[in-house]
Design a protein around this motif. Structure first.
Motif, PDB file in Angstrom:
ATOM      1  N   GLN A 101     -14.220   4.087 -11.635  1.00  0.00           N
ATOM      2  CA  GLN A 101     -14.881   4.019 -10.331  1.00  0.00           C
ATOM      3  C   GLN A 101     -14.080   4.727  -9.245  1.00  0.00           C
ATOM      4  O   GLN A 101     -14.661   5.261  -8.291  1.00  0.00           O
ATOM      5  N   THR A 102     -12.769   4.711  -9.371  1.00  0.00           N
ATOM      6  CA  THR A 102     -11.916   5.359  -8.366  1.00  0.00           C
ATOM      7  C   THR A 102     -11.519   6.779  -8.773  1.00  0.00           C
ATOM      8  O   THR A 102     -10.668   7.384  -8.126  1.00  0.00           O
ATOM      9  N   LYS A 143     -15.700   3.292  -1.663  1.00  0.00           N
ATOM     10  CA  LYS A 143     -14.878   2.111  -1.962  1.00  0.00           C
ATOM     11  C   LYS A 143     -15.770   1.141  -2.737  1.00  0.00           C
ATOM     12  O   LYS A 143     -16.384   0.238  -2.158  1.00  0.00           O
ATOM     13  N   HIS A 188     -17.495  -1.571  -5.518  1.00  0.00           N
ATOM     14  CA  HIS A 188     -17.335  -2.985  -5.840  1.00  0.00           C
ATOM     15  C   HIS A 188     -17.001  -3.154  -7.324  1.00  0.00           C
ATOM     16  O   HIS A 188     -17.560  -2.489  -8.177  1.00  0.00           O
ATOM     17  N   PHE A 189     -16.091  -4.096  -7.569  1.00  0.00           N
ATOM     18  CA  PHE A 189     -15.592  -4.390  -8.916  1.00  0.00           C
ATOM     19  C   PHE A 189     -16.423  -5.458  -9.624  1.00  0.00           C
ATOM     20  O   PHE A 189     -16.295  -5.680 -10.818  1.00  0.00           O
ATOM     21  N   MET A 197     -10.836  -0.213  -3.773  1.00  0.00           N
ATOM     22  CA  MET A 197     -11.806  -1.025  -4.516  1.00  0.00           C
ATOM     23  C   MET A 197     -12.129  -2.272  -3.710  1.00  0.00           C
ATOM     24  O   MET A 197     -11.344  -2.713  -2.875  1.00  0.00           O
ATOM     25  N   ALA A 204     -12.803  -0.023 -13.356  1.00  0.00           N
ATOM     26  CA  ALA A 204     -12.257   0.196 -12.013  1.00  0.00           C
ATOM     27  C   ALA A 204     -11.537   1.541 -11.931  1.00  0.00           C
ATOM     28  O   ALA A 204     -11.626   2.240 -10.917  1.00  0.00           O
ATOM     29  N   VAL A 216      -7.265  -2.578  -1.438  1.00  0.00           N
ATOM     30  CA  VAL A 216      -8.280  -3.466  -2.010  1.00  0.00           C
ATOM     31  C   VAL A 216      -8.883  -4.315  -0.895  1.00  0.00           C
ATOM     32  O   VAL A 216      -8.161  -4.855  -0.047  1.00  0.00           O
TER      33      VAL A 216
END
Length: 377
Positions: free
Chosen positions: A54-55, A39, A41-42, A62, A51, A81
């Motif tokens: 990242q996922t 999970k 960090h943005f 996130m 983002a 989130v």
């Protein structure tokens, strides 16, 4: 027409897309190999495009550090989130709006006052607040001290609240930034994990199930201790770009750094025995982090492919570049006025915060996209 990097007005923040993709894919694989949920960090880029990388394209899971980041993700179909910042009562209305809008919006609590504000605010449709309790495993910032009785006491208060769901434990593990190599990083990750698992066991003895428990910092997740596979989640952020700080700590190699500030030489100066260049990159374009190392290293950033140079001083719009070796004056003819230099930042998160647009480049230095970070709080 395709824009070339050398067409950019400087100073400009350039991001290599292929390096961001590689960094994201590597972290996803590390988490999967350790059997934990990533999970991330943005907060480093605050760019929607990143983002999604990242996922792994799922748009699920996130963390954000500001409510405008949460808004951006919510408006673009993200779910699950975490607002990874201690909630304060004045932010409760906005957090309520996001909690009602999203399938899962999780908030941090590390004190009773914040918890009471949530307890007094009833969400629509009898929906419960989802709350992570932030614990401090050694970083010395926010979070209730994990070894103290206050941690168990606060969690018991969360569990008792009728309109609050206890979602688990979170720790930043920020003390990993004091490390100097991968072995030290792993030791910090191991100790933080063991403290977290001890608290989870204590809660279990008292009849409280902990649904999730994770730690997060780019160093600890880039060089994970084997014990970290016993956690349920990891929460790194800076890894998408990395920076000189991470290289120095031992989190990554210098080739993993995915962003740099492009700058031009704007003047040559010989003033007495002082010989230097001025570039159009001051502290509004690159972070002032690195000052402690500036005397013995390359200064406030690393000037790529120029080990002889040092970014010695900065004012708002001026950067002063000198010889790293004070006994060897610069040969100014090697750096013509209007020629380019590339600077790796000490801290990419802080440097990103200074730029309204990121110029996204391919491996051939073509500018293929513009990413615009969300700004504000």
């Amino acid at each position: 027409l395709m824009q070339k990097m050398n067409d950019l007005r400087t100073p400009a923040l350039v991001v290599y897309k292929h390096k961001v993709e590689a960094n994201c894919e590597r972290m996803l694989k590390l988490a999967k190999d350790h059997g934990v949920t990533l999970k991330p960090h943005f907060k480093t880029t605050k760019c929607l495009e990143v983002a999604i990388m990242q996922t792994g394209g799922t748009k699920c899971g996130m963390e954000v550090s500001t409510l405008v980041e949460a808004d951006l993700l919510a408006e673009n179909g993200f779910e699950n989130v975490i607002y990874a910042y201690p909630i304060s009562p004045h932010k409760t209305p906005k957090c309520a709006e996001l909690s009602e809008k999203m399938k899962s919006f999780v908030v941090f609590v590390d004190n009773v006052a914040a918890l009471k504000a949530l307890e007094q605010w009833k969400l629509k449709d009898n929906k419960n607040w989802q709350v992570l309790v932030e614990v401090d495993t050694g970083a010395g910032r926010s979070g209730v001290q994990i070894e103290s009785l206050d941690a168990v006491s606060l969690i018991k208060e969360v569990v008792k609240c009728g309109n609050v769901t206890f979602s688990g434990l979170y720790s930043h593990c920020g003390h990993s930034y004091k490390c100097k190599n991968a072995e030290e990083i792993k030791e910090v990750g191991k100790m933080a994990t063991n403290k977290m698992l001890t608290l989870v066991d204590e809660l279990k003895k008292q009849g409280i199930t902990c649904p999730s428990y994770g730690i997060g910092s780019t160093p600890s997740c880039s060089k994970p201790a084997p014990e970290m596979s016993k956690l349920t989640e990891w929460h790194p952020g800076n890894y998408v770009l990395y920076d000189l700080m991470q290289v120095k700590i031992g989190s990554c190699e210098i080739d993993d750094i995915a962003s740099f500030v492009l700058t031009r030489v704007i003047g040559h100066y010989t003033k007495g025995e002082d010989v230097f260049l001025i570039i159009d990159c001051g502290w509004t374009a690159i972070s002032l982090h690195g000052v402690k190392d500036s005397e013995e290293t390359s200064g406030y950033g690393l000037i790529v492919d120029h080990p002889e140079l040092k970014l010695a001083h900065m004012s708002q719009e001026h950067g002063i570049v000198k010889s790293k070796d004070s006994t060897k004056p610069l040969d100014l003819s090697r750096y013509p006025v209007d020629s380019f230099l590339r600077i790796y930042p000490y801290h990419s998160c802080a440097t990103c915060a200074m730029h309204p647009v990121f110029y996204v480049a391919d491996q051939n230095d073509n500018i293929i996209d513009h990413w615009r970070p969300v700004k504000g709080w």
